[in-house]
Scaffold this motif. Structure first.
Motif, PDB file in Angstrom:
ATOM      1  N   LEU A  95      21.724 122.217  29.381  1.00 39.26           N
ATOM      2  CA  LEU A  95      21.876 122.121  27.923  1.00 39.26           C
ATOM      3  C   LEU A  95      23.207 122.670  27.444  1.00 39.26           C
ATOM      4  CD1 LEU A  95      18.574 123.096  26.026  1.00 39.26           C
ATOM      5  CD2 LEU A  95      19.767 120.915  26.023  1.00 39.26           C
ATOM      6  N   ALA A  96      23.899 123.441  28.271  1.00 33.25           N
ATOM      7  CA  ALA A  96      25.162 124.059  27.869  1.00 33.25           C
ATOM      8  C   ALA A  96      26.245 122.997  27.743  1.00 33.25           C
ATOM      9  CB  ALA A  96      25.579 125.112  28.888  1.00 33.25           C
ATOM     10  N   ALA A  97      26.708 122.781  26.536  1.00 32.60           N
ATOM     11  CA  ALA A  97      27.729 121.754  26.291  1.00 32.60           C
ATOM     12  C   ALA A  97      28.330 121.971  24.911  1.00 32.60           C
ATOM     13  CB  ALA A  97      27.122 120.358  26.386  1.00 32.60           C
ATOM     14  N   PRO A  98      29.540 121.464  24.686  1.00 30.21           N
ATOM     15  CA  PRO A  98      30.154 121.543  23.354  1.00 30.21           C
ATOM     16  C   PRO A  98      29.548 120.489  22.432  1.00 30.21           C
ATOM     17  CG  PRO A  98      31.624 120.420  24.869  1.00 30.21           C
ATOM     18  CD  PRO A  98      30.468 120.894  25.688  1.00 30.21           C
ATOM     19  N   LEU A  99      28.369 120.779  21.907  1.00 27.41           N
ATOM     20  CA  LEU A  99      27.642 119.818  21.071  1.00 27.41           C
ATOM     21  C   LEU A  99      28.114 119.950  19.621  1.00 27.41           C
ATOM     22  CD1 LEU A  99      24.217 120.394  22.786  1.00 27.41           C
ATOM     23  CD2 LEU A  99      25.351 118.163  22.611  1.00 27.41           C
ATOM     24  N   VAL A 100      29.081 119.113  19.266  1.00 27.80           N
ATOM     25  CA  VAL A 100      29.667 119.128  17.926  1.00 27.80           C
ATOM     26  C   VAL A 100      29.695 117.705  17.386  1.00 27.80           C
ATOM     27  CG1 VAL A 100      31.069 121.166  18.397  1.00 27.80           C
ATOM     28  CG2 VAL A 100      31.999 118.906  18.889  1.00 27.80           C
ATOM     29  N   ARG A 101      29.982 117.599  16.103  1.00 26.38           N
ATOM     30  CA  ARG A 101      30.057 116.277  15.484  1.00 26.38           C
ATOM     31  C   ARG A 101      31.162 115.443  16.141  1.00 26.38           C
ATOM     32  NH1 ARG A 101      28.288 114.658  10.581  1.00 26.38           N
ATOM     33  NH2 ARG A 101      27.962 116.832   9.933  1.00 26.38           N
ATOM     34  N   HIS A 102      30.861 114.185  16.451  1.00 23.39           N
ATOM     35  CA  HIS A 102      31.862 113.303  17.053  1.00 23.39           C
ATOM     36  C   HIS A 102      31.523 111.864  16.688  1.00 23.39           C
ATOM     37  CE1 HIS A 102      28.563 113.694  20.018  1.00 23.39           C
ATOM     38  NE2 HIS A 102      28.805 112.423  20.287  1.00 23.39           N
ATOM     39  N   ASP A 103      32.446 110.967  16.950  1.00 23.60           N
ATOM     40  CA  ASP A 103      32.290 109.551  16.576  1.00 23.60           C
ATOM     41  C   ASP A 103      32.179 108.710  17.845  1.00 23.60           C
ATOM     42  OD1 ASP A 103      32.441 106.954  15.629  1.00 23.60           O
ATOM     43  OD2 ASP A 103      33.918 107.435  14.082  1.00 23.60           O
ATOM     44  N   ARG A 104      30.956 108.385  18.217  1.00 23.07           N
ATOM     45  CA  ARG A 104      30.753 107.591  19.428  1.00 23.07           C
ATOM     46  C   ARG A 104      31.168 106.146  19.229  1.00 23.07           C
ATOM     47  NH1 ARG A 104      26.140 104.796  21.217  1.00 23.07           N
ATOM     48  NH2 ARG A 104      24.843 105.778  19.634  1.00 23.07           N
ATOM     49  N   ILE A 105      30.997 105.617  18.024  1.00 15.61           N
ATOM     50  CA  ILE A 105      31.264 104.201  17.770  1.00 15.61           C
ATOM     51  C   ILE A 105      32.758 103.908  17.748  1.00 15.61           C
ATOM     52  CG2 ILE A 105      30.898 102.276  16.196  1.00 15.61           C
ATOM     53  CD1 ILE A 105      28.359 103.348  17.571  1.00 15.61           C
ATOM     54  N   ASN A 106      33.515 104.668  16.975  1.00 18.23           N
ATOM     55  CA  ASN A 106      34.929 104.360  16.792  1.00 18.23           C
ATOM     56  C   ASN A 106      35.847 105.026  17.817  1.00 18.23           C
ATOM     57  OD1 ASN A 106      34.676 102.725  14.322  1.00 18.23           O
ATOM     58  ND2 ASN A 106      34.001 104.645  13.383  1.00 18.23           N
ATOM     59  N   ASP A 107      35.491 106.237  18.233  1.00 13.70           N
ATOM     60  CA  ASP A 107      36.352 106.973  19.161  1.00 13.70           C
ATOM     61  C   ASP A 107      35.844 106.957  20.595  1.00 13.70           C
ATOM     62  OD1 ASP A 107      37.933 107.639  16.993  1.00 13.70           O
ATOM     63  OD2 ASP A 107      36.906 109.549  16.643  1.00 13.70           O
ATOM     64  N   ASN A 108      34.643 106.416  20.790  1.00 11.38           N
ATOM     65  CA  ASN A 108      34.008 106.385  22.117  1.00 11.38           C
ATOM     66  C   ASN A 108      33.831 107.782  22.694  1.00 11.38           C
ATOM     67  OD1 ASN A 108      32.723 104.929  24.191  1.00 11.38           O
ATOM     68  ND2 ASN A 108      34.567 104.952  25.448  1.00 11.38           N
ATOM     69  N   ASP A 109      33.616 108.757  21.810  1.00  7.43           N
ATOM     70  CA  ASP A 109      33.286 110.103  22.274  1.00  7.43           C
ATOM     71  C   ASP A 109      31.777 110.171  22.530  1.00  7.43           C
ATOM     72  OD1 ASP A 109      35.909 110.841  21.950  1.00  7.43           O
ATOM     73  OD2 ASP A 109      35.604 111.814  20.008  1.00  7.43           O
ATOM     74  N   GLN A 110      31.401 110.732  23.677  1.00  9.36           N
ATOM     75  CA  GLN A 110      29.985 110.835  24.029  1.00  9.36           C
ATOM     76  C   GLN A 110      29.704 112.220  24.604  1.00  9.36           C
ATOM     77  OE1 GLN A 110      28.889 107.934  26.937  1.00  9.36           O
ATOM     78  NE2 GLN A 110      29.822 106.209  25.864  1.00  9.36           N
ATOM     79  N   THR A 111      28.537 112.739  24.279  1.00 11.11           N
ATOM     80  CA  THR A 111      28.081 113.973  24.919  1.00 11.11           C
ATOM     81  C   THR A 111      26.619 113.802  25.323  1.00 11.11           C
ATOM     82  OG1 THR A 111      29.570 115.307  23.547  1.00 11.11           O
ATOM     83  CG2 THR A 111      27.807 116.467  24.713  1.00 11.11           C
ATOM     84  N   ILE A 112      26.365 113.940  26.611  1.00 13.69           N
ATOM     85  CA  ILE A 112      25.006 113.850  27.154  1.00 13.69           C
ATOM     86  C   ILE A 112      24.678 115.166  27.841  1.00 13.69           C
ATOM     87  CG2 ILE A 112      23.524 112.716  28.870  1.00 13.69           C
ATOM     88  CD1 ILE A 112      25.070 110.157  28.409  1.00 13.69           C
ATOM     89  N   VAL A 113      23.487 115.695  27.585  1.00 13.03           N
ATOM     90  CA  VAL A 113      23.056 116.947  28.209  1.00 13.03           C
ATOM     91  C   VAL A 113      21.753 116.703  28.974  1.00 13.03           C
ATOM     92  CG1 VAL A 113      24.172 118.390  26.476  1.00 13.03           C
ATOM     93  CG2 VAL A 113      21.782 117.682  26.147  1.00 13.03           C
ATOM     94  N   THR A 114      21.383 117.690  29.788  1.00 10.39           N
ATOM     95  CA  THR A 114      20.199 117.567  30.635  1.00 10.39           C
ATOM     96  C   THR A 114      19.275 118.751  30.417  1.00 10.39           C
ATOM     97  OG1 THR A 114      21.639 116.534  32.299  1.00 10.39           O
ATOM     98  CG2 THR A 114      19.402 117.123  32.986  1.00 10.39           C
TER      99      THR A 114
END
Length: 362
Positions: A95-114
């Motif tokens: 679960l440890a991750a930089p979970l912040v606001r991002h734009d997956r659609i326009n910037d293709n930023d993705q964050t996946i956690v386990t």
């Protein structure tokens, strides 16, 4: 253009060794081995000595440090602050991750956690650990593009208790890659003071689960020494106390924590069976290791065990573990074959391939 997947490997830089240290390394190595054409894997880590990381995970395209030590980085991420991280594709084996606001659609930023388990913090657990887990789960609810869990049972529980719903994906874990009995197994057991015929008890779960496991051992195999694996360094004394209360002779008990994969395999090589009494919402790591080396498994019947074990072991009510253990020892040859067959259905390469597919889907 090369696509870079950055894997959060905080567990390998500045963190005490734990179950998830090995898991993080397994995930990273498998992602490197299965990377599609024009894709590469980099590490995202806190500040610190990364020499061990590069030995554990060869083939990384680069190592990106966030500029602060692990404790500060995790605290910052819990608060939704991620300086020096940047965007792109980010994958975390925990679960440890930089979970912040991002734009997956326009910037293709993705964050996946386990999320490998839904911890039960009622067992005199650290209040700090409970608060940290809840904070990161809340961050995941807000900002994770997907949350990977190892079983459908955990997925259903998350869907019922969080706002994640359609973002949960089920991808199982596995025993360590190449997990097998080492050639020096006997010597390793001698060093650990472990006899050549033992009963292994999975020490994960609540103390009530341990009580059920000890009762089963005393009922089904009273003359076989017990080795407890998976209890964790902080629980060793508590496990010994529960064993004493259950009536386990101290000379018949070994509680081992912090073993590497080779030592665990050496211990399992001596096991007449593995008892898994926990019914917690968690991935059963010791069960998968037992499968890998063909050890009979007797487990408490619960949703997660039912899903992972299927016909690879014996599933019974906790009160029936002792009788099932007695029967399993007499049916050892058949159960060993079933265990090995079931174990072949889990691998880190399969896990990694599905992770790549998930990032592509998003």
């Amino acid at each position: 253009m090369t696509v870079t997947l950055r894997v959060v490997l905080d567990q390998l830089v500045g963190a005490p060794a734990s179950e998830f240290t090995a898991v993080s390394a397994e995930v990273a190595r498998a992602l490197i081995a299965t990377a599609p054409r024009d894709c590469e894997v980099a590490a995202l880590v806190p500040a610190g000595d990364s020499a061990a990381l590069e030995r554990e995970v060869p083939g990384l395209a680069r190592v990106d440090a966030v500029g602060m030590p692990r404790s500060a980085a995790l605290t910052s991420w819990q608060l939704g602050v991620a300086p020096g991280v940047g965007g792109g594709l980010i994958h975390s084996p925990t679960l440890a991750a930089p979970l912040v606001r991002h734009d997956r659609i326009n910037d293709n930023d993705q964050t996946i956690v386990t999320l490998w388990e839904i911890p039960d913090f009622s067992d005199a657990a650290s209040k700090t650990a409970a608060l940290a887990h809840k904070a990161m789960l809340k961050r995941a609810e807000r900002h994770a593009d997907a949350v990977i869990v190892p079983t459908h049972a955990i997925a259903e529980r998350l869907a019922a208790t969080t706002k994640l719903r359609g973002r949960v994906r089920v991808i199982a874990g596995a025993a360590p890659e190449g997990f097998a009995v080492p050639g020096d197994a006997i010597g390793r057991r001698r060093a650990l003071v472990v006899p050549d015929r033992v009963l292994v008890l999975d020490g994960a779960g609540a103390e009530a689960d341990l009580d059920a496991g000890f009762a089963a051992a005393l009922c089904g195999a009273p003359d076989v020494p017990i080795v407890v694996l998976g209890a964790g360094d902080m629980r060793v004394d508590r496990v010994r106390a529960r064993a004493e209360q259950a009536g386990v002779p101290s000379a018949h008990l070994r509680v081992l924590a912090g073993l590497d994969a080779h030592d665990r395999a050496a211990v399992l090589d001596a096991a007449v069976a593995v008892i898994a009494p926990s019914r917690a919402s968690a991935f059963p790591w010791r069960v998968l290791e037992a499968f890998a080396v063909g050890v009979p498994v007797i487990a408490a019947d619960c949703d997660d065990h039912r899903e992972i074990i299927v016909d690879g072991g014996v599933l019974v009510d906790p009160a029936e573990l002792g009788a099932a253990l007695h029967d399993a020892i007499g049916d050892s040859a058949r159960l060993r074959v079933l265990a090995r067959d079931r174990g072949r259905g889990f691998s880190w390469s399969d896990h990694a391939a599905r992770v790549w597919e998930l990032h592509a889907e998003l």
